[in-house]
Design an enzyme around this catalytic site. Structure first.
Site, PDB file in Angstrom:
ATOM      1  N   ARG A   1       0.915  -1.045  -0.034  1.00  0.00           N
ATOM      2  CA  ARG A   1       0.174   0.180   0.265  1.00  0.00           C
ATOM      3  C   ARG A   1       0.861   1.535  -0.104  1.00  0.00           C
ATOM      4  NH1 ARG A   1      -4.386  -0.309   4.966  1.00  0.00           N
ATOM      5  NH2 ARG A   1      -4.451  -2.329   4.243  1.00  0.00           N
TER       6      ARG A   1
ATOM      7  N   ARG B   1      -3.167   6.847   0.517  1.00  0.00           N
ATOM      8  CA  ARG B   1      -3.304   7.913   1.364  1.00  0.00           C
ATOM      9  C   ARG B   1      -2.432   8.055   1.858  1.00  0.00           C
ATOM     10  NH1 ARG B   1      -8.592   6.000   3.961  1.00  0.00           N
ATOM     11  NH2 ARG B   1      -7.473   3.543   4.367  1.00  0.00           N
TER      12      ARG B   1
ATOM     13  N   ARG C   1      -6.450  11.993  -6.729  1.00  0.00           N
ATOM     14  CA  ARG C   1      -7.753  11.053  -6.779  1.00  0.00           C
ATOM     15  C   ARG C   1      -8.765  11.773  -6.547  1.00  0.00           C
ATOM     16  NH1 ARG C   1     -10.654   7.320  -5.138  1.00  0.00           N
ATOM     17  NH2 ARG C   1     -10.572   6.008  -4.112  1.00  0.00           N
TER      18      ARG C   1
ATOM     19  N   ASP D   1      -6.910  -3.335  -6.072  1.00  0.00           N
ATOM     20  CA  ASP D   1      -7.695  -3.859  -5.374  1.00  0.00           C
ATOM     21  C   ASP D   1      -7.941  -5.065  -5.538  1.00  0.00           C
ATOM     22  OD1 ASP D   1      -9.079  -2.394  -2.449  1.00  0.00           O
ATOM     23  OD2 ASP D   1     -10.432  -4.334  -3.626  1.00  0.00           O
TER      24      ASP D   1
ATOM     25  N   TYR E   1     -14.103 -11.859   1.292  1.00  0.00           N
ATOM     26  CA  TYR E   1     -15.403 -10.905   1.564  1.00  0.00           C
ATOM     27  C   TYR E   1     -16.469 -10.846   0.479  1.00  0.00           C
ATOM     28  CZ  TYR E   1     -11.209  -8.403   2.060  1.00  0.00           C
ATOM     29  OH  TYR E   1      -9.968  -7.015   2.656  1.00  0.00           O
TER      30      TYR E   1
END
Lengths: 363, 363
Positions: free
Chosen positions: B25, B29, B38, B74, B151
């Site tokens: 990652r 962010r 973004r 992702d 998920y």
């Protein structure tokens, strides 16, 4: 110790009449009779009424026939009782308005005078000691200093424990001072419960698994060992269980901490990630363990729950075909609120039936 | 393979010019330049603009000088791309309106035609292959079948994976059929990225640690092995990394799964719970590893981050004082959003400086 108290026999690694069983969080939201007496609001308020807390503690004993009762309480009770400013939000967990982040915040953590600050807990224990069957001991419990510290520091549920790890690494003096205060809380809280009639205790270091073993050994182990050592001094011979979730990589250190307790063999709580046989291979054939059915398998229905139960029981069978005497059956984590009580009742009956047949010494 | 690509050298356990470093990652962010390009909304929309996804992927390469780029993407992209009905809610994670709970739900998971369904990802990889420095390979990635399944089944973030465990235990036929479909997704997605110019890949089984090893071996391992085997057949010699969080108790099985990959030595991703030296003691002195600085230590500030970095590097030093060639430095989990980029830059510089001095072969 009465020879027919299966829980105590197993905890001392003496051959019990059957493998004892209880469930973490057996008293609580999975039971309809709990929901009918509980009312709304924080558990921290509910436990202040000893009659209600005692009734809730007794419910699973009556319904399931488990071999131990565990006090309906919460690990943040001591911090709440000294006025730190922590509550348990239903559906969320412990929440702190002003999280502990600096040395000055330690002023909000005065020593716990358990007989006074948590007199309602002491009264609940006294009620239970009078009402419980003689072969069902009451378990006292408290949070281990690390896990309580993580709640006070994070202030809300965390997956990273970043503020906790930051404090221990950047301000070790404050960290160790905090842990020493929480050692006093854990010891005072458990000791008061034992003096009031509890027969054994469990120290929950639920979130210690977030740490590397190096950090656990440096920042946590000395304090958890102090909890077990002090309780061993004051309550020699009283079994003590040390439990955490996802702690497979820390088990040797957690056993080390619990061995400070002077009662002979400490009991190591396992979650489903550590097979019982593997734990004994790593830490010695005489290891007394508690666990370790995955609570998710209990949620998956009767057949899956009983199959999982058999797997756990089989994992405690030695190469000569006999069962190891040092096993207390439990889940590997607390009962989930949506659990079907009928499945838990069947698990208890199954453990009793299977193990009484094979271990039975007569009564 | 150019001899001066440190990442590939380490992955193949050939002595690199320095210990390569990248961060899970790293694109995202924590970077102000990310936040400026973004915009709002789901990552699943943002990555559909190849120029933006490529720019975001390049940002940490330029800022930190890391030794690998990792595609801004992702793990739920394939399921989203075939129209299963999954999104990523900012601040929450993957959410599913109609979670997968029965065999009928499998109809929503058709095979992935990666060149068509995720053409925007393929275009992004092509852009990056043209723009990246020759000594910085691009890493493709996908979720492992278990973690993607969790998920789809849970439908929202879970700590218990109760519905996932229920499905595998009560309806194994549906479970294995689901896993086979997700194997196809993982393989097709990674393979398309490799064909478009990515130089290595990582399979994320982030949540496999929720399983016991018995359940992992029965319900997950054959499928994860199939992913590595198929990729090994189609892309021989391409390094593949197998990573999960809290998987210390599963590492032998995860290595087993990755050994299906025909490139020689698989790379095992470690989190901070497993010391590098301990992993090699358990799984062999030749083990190639990636990891494993606790991201919480990076959050704790410069001094703590560099001290932790030194501890990780020291754990890769052999008894003869030399560094093991098979180490890719990384965190033990993804970069936290609040991380100070200046600290990560210092970690990269420190790893390069310390390891070039000791390993340096000249260039």
């Amino acid at each position: 110790m009465p020879a027919d108290v299966a829980f105590l026999q197993a905890a001392h690694c003496h051959r019990p009449s059957h493998t004892p069983v209880w469930f973490m969080r057996q008293a609580g939201r999975s039971l309809p009779e709990y929901r009918s007496v509980r009312g709304e609001g924080s558990i921290l308020q509910a436990i202040k009424v000893p009659e209600i807390a005692a009734a809730i503690t007794l419910q699973p004993v009556h319904r399931y026939g488990v071999d131990a009762a565990v006090l309906y309480s919460d690990i943040v009770v001591p911090a709440h009782a000294v006025g730190f400013g922590i509550d348990v939000a239903p559906g969320t967990g412990p929440v702190v308005e002003h999280p502990l982040r600096s040395h000055a915040d330690l002023a909000r953590l005065r020593p716990l005078d358990a007989e006074h600050d948590t007199d309602y807990v002491v009264q609940t224990v006294r009620l239970l000691a009078a009402e419980l069957p003689v072969d069902v001991p009451l378990l006292a419990f408290a949070g281990a200093p690390f896990t309580v510290a993580s709640y006070l520091i994070e202030g809300r549920p965390s997956r990273t424990y970043e503020h906790t790890k930051q404090l221990m690494h950047t301000d070790p003096a404050t960290w160790h001072a905090l842990m020493e205060r929480l050692v006093q809380h854990s010891v005072a809280f458990i000791s008061a419960q034992l003096r009031a009639g509890a027969g054994a205790f469990q120290v929950f270091d639920s979130w210690a698994g977030a740490l590397s073993r190096v950090d656990y050994d440096r920042f946590v182990l000395p304090h958890s060992r102090s909890v077990f050592e002090q309780l061993g001094t004051w309550h020699p011979g009283t079994p003590g269980i040390h439990f955490g979730i996802g702690c497979d990589h820390l088990l040797e250190s957690m056993l080390d901490a619990a061995q400070g307790h002077g009662h002979g063999t400490p009991v190591l709580g396992l979650d489903w990630r550590t097979p019982i046989s593997e734990a004994r291979r790593r830490m010695g054939a005489g290891l007394v363990v508690q666990g370790n059915l995955d609570p998710a398998l209990v949620l998956a229905g009767m057949a899956t729950a009983l199959e999982g139960t058999d797997t756990v029981l089989a994992d405690n069978v030695l190469t000569d075909g006999t069962r190891h005497p040092g096993h207390i059956f439990n889940l590997g984590h607390g009962v989930q609120p949506e659990t079907d009580p009928g499945v838990l009742a069947a698990v208890v009956a199954h453990v009793h039936e299977v193990t009484a047949t094979e271990l039975g010494t007569g009564s």
